[in-house]
Design a protein around this motif. Structure first.
Motif, PDB file in Angstrom:
ATOM      1  N   PHE A  98       0.713  -0.994   0.344  1.00  0.00           N
ATOM      2  CA  PHE A  98      -0.394   0.011  -0.132  1.00  0.00           C
ATOM      3  C   PHE A  98       1.389   1.980   0.414  1.00  0.00           C
ATOM      4  N   ALA A  99       2.063   1.285   0.525  1.00  0.00           N
ATOM      5  CA  ALA A  99       2.652   2.360   0.824  1.00  0.00           C
ATOM      6  C   ALA A  99       3.925   2.629  -0.078  1.00  0.00           C
ATOM      7  N   GLY A 100       3.896   1.484  -1.211  1.00  0.00           N
ATOM      8  CA  GLY A 100       4.468   1.618  -1.925  1.00  0.00           C
ATOM      9  C   GLY A 100       3.913   2.368  -3.649  1.00  0.00           C
ATOM     10  N   MET A 101       2.408   1.773  -3.327  1.00  0.00           N
ATOM     11  CA  MET A 101       1.228   1.953  -4.236  1.00  0.00           C
ATOM     12  C   MET A 101       1.077   3.546  -3.990  1.00  0.00           C
ATOM     13  N   VAL A 102       1.096   4.039  -2.799  1.00  0.00           N
ATOM     14  CA  VAL A 102       0.336   5.705  -2.757  1.00  0.00           C
ATOM     15  C   VAL A 102       1.478   6.782  -3.106  1.00  0.00           C
ATOM     16  N   SER A 103       3.107   5.942  -2.656  1.00  0.00           N
ATOM     17  CA  SER A 103       4.125   6.550  -3.486  1.00  0.00           C
ATOM     18  C   SER A 103       4.039   7.214  -5.014  1.00  0.00           C
ATOM     19  N   ALA A 104       3.854   5.519  -5.653  1.00  0.00           N
ATOM     20  CA  ALA A 104       3.770   6.094  -7.418  1.00  0.00           C
ATOM     21  C   ALA A 104       2.897   6.667  -7.956  1.00  0.00           C
ATOM     22  N   LYS A 105       2.084   6.215  -6.785  1.00  0.00           N
ATOM     23  CA  LYS A 105       0.656   7.215  -7.180  1.00  0.00           C
ATOM     24  C   LYS A 105       0.672   9.095  -7.462  1.00  0.00           C
ATOM     25  N   THR A 106       1.444   9.366  -6.052  1.00  0.00           N
ATOM     26  CA  THR A 106       1.836  10.361  -6.062  1.00  0.00           C
ATOM     27  C   THR A 106       2.506  10.963  -6.295  1.00  0.00           C
ATOM     28  N   MET A 107       3.501  10.130  -6.960  1.00  0.00           N
ATOM     29  CA  MET A 107       4.407  10.806  -8.088  1.00  0.00           C
ATOM     30  C   MET A 107       4.100  10.318  -9.550  1.00  0.00           C
ATOM     31  N   GLU A 108       3.340   9.978  -9.465  1.00  0.00           N
ATOM     32  CA  GLU A 108       2.198  10.386 -11.031  1.00  0.00           C
ATOM     33  C   GLU A 108       1.540  11.179 -11.376  1.00  0.00           C
ATOM     34  N   ALA A 109       0.919  11.867 -10.176  1.00  0.00           N
ATOM     35  CA  ALA A 109       0.287  13.084 -10.488  1.00  0.00           C
ATOM     36  C   ALA A 109       0.990  13.957  -9.940  1.00  0.00           C
ATOM     37  N   LEU A 110       1.740  14.356  -9.470  1.00  0.00           N
ATOM     38  CA  LEU A 110       2.740  15.399 -10.105  1.00  0.00           C
ATOM     39  C   LEU A 110       4.049  15.330 -10.889  1.00  0.00           C
TER      40      LEU A 110
END
Length: 351
Positions: A98-110
């Motif tokens: 979950f933490a890896g997914m949140v991190s990856a999605k955040t970097m994608e969004a930015l």
């Protein structure tokens, strides 16, 4: 003059010898679980070196071993604290995902265009923070349900294991995020510092800090005290509820860090690769001499426990032994470690 209430409760546990602090150093060393587990690891290395002298005992092999165990080691450090308190955390693998997914999605969004491949360190830093915070929040939830709501750790973390994994799937419709900054992959995932992989350096620093926290601070003494006898610890003035909350939050924090490390190494969220990390972390911690009954354990033992299955896997691969023998061997070592712990407790209680 004030005294630390944990000192009298866990004086025998802090040195990892189960109550032999006044014995000679040699006797204490031989009495410790860590000593025997280290001998097992050494014996495995010797056997595989003899079986494949030109392949196993090489710098490349040991460097690969260190890289492959870095993420699991970070998880296992947190698990050591939990199991010493006589608890368990089945959710760490899912929290890592979950933490890896949140991190990856955040970097994608930015990132411009919705792909983080060319993102800079400003975006990577935000991804790190969000991933670690996500892991920490799951740890806090575990702690609140266990310490405050008084629900058994097995039930709580079994529930959050499924919930965290389901939430990770929901974030990207059940698929992995493969848009990871190249700078992150090249620097943390595969970068080196004076020949030492950066991923290994991060794991080593976290392990050293964990060892310092467990073995030299009041937080560590309280951890042993709660695991030895929670009621006695409470009567001696230790805030057991608050301490358990901190321990599970710490474990979630380390799962968040491990999630970011995994993201850096694989350049993907690799959901399917971490579904058994919780069991691997528990097995490594127990094989390293941490008692499932609480009150006994060490970070050094956990480090050794992490490397036993890793050495078995690497050795079997090099000597072309089928993988399923590794599962049998690790299972046998795990059962032997628990048996040894139970036997030691019976002997101590009979005195």
């Amino acid at each position: 003059m004030t005294t630390d209430p944990a000192k009298s409760t866990v004086q025998s546990e802090v040195d990892g010898t189960g109550g032999f602090a006044k014995r000679p150093l040699g006797t204490r060393l031989v009495s410790a679980n860590t000593f025997w587990i280290a001998l097992v690891l050494l014996a495995l290395c010797v056997v595989f070196t003899i079986a494949a002298p030109g392949e196993f005992a090489t710098v490349f092999t040991f460097q690969t071993l260190l890289i492959e165990t870095a993420v699991l080691l970070v998880l296992s450090v947190g698990m050591t604290f939990v199991i010493i308190t006589s608890g368990i955390d089945l959710s760490v693998g899912s929290v890592l995902i979950f933490a890896g997914m949140v991190s990856a999605k955040t970097m994608e969004a930015l990132s411009p265009g919705g792909t983080a491949t060319n993102a800079g360190w400003d975006v990577i830093s935000v991804g790190l923070v969000t991933g670690v915070v996500a892991g920490t929040l799951w740890g806090l939830i575990n702690g609140l349900l266990i310490a405050v709501a008084k629900i058994p750790p097995l039930i709580v973390t079994l529930g959050t294991m499924g919930a965290a994994l389901g939430a990770a799937y929901l974030l990207n419709n059940g698929s992995d995020v493969r848009s990871v900054p190249t700078a992150l992959n090249n620097t943390l995932g595969y970068g080196t510092w004076f020949g030492i992989p950066n991923l290994v350096l991060v794991a080593a620093v976290i392990t050293l800090v964990g060892a310092w926290l467990l073995h030299t601070t009041r937080f560590g003494r309280y951890t042993y005290a709660v695991g030895s006898n929670a009621e006695a610890a409470r009567r001696s003035g230790i805030g057991v509820t608050a301490h358990l909350l901190k321990v599970y939050t710490l474990t979630g924090f380390l799962a968040g860090v491990a999630g970011f490390m995994s993201l850096a190494y694989y350049a993907s969220t690799t959901i399917s690769a971490h579904t058994t990390d919780n069991l691997n972390a528990i097995a490594a911690t127990v094989m390293g001499g941490t008692s499932l009954f609480g009150g006994i354990g060490s970070v050094l033992g956990t480090v050794i426990g992490v490397f036993i299955p890793a050495v078995l896997k690497k050795g079997f691969n090099i000597t072309q032994v089928p993988d399923f023998w590794q599962m049998i061997a690790v299972g046998a070592v795990l059962i032997a470690a628990v048996w040894f712990d139970q036997r030691r407790r019976r002997l101590r209680n009979s005195r």
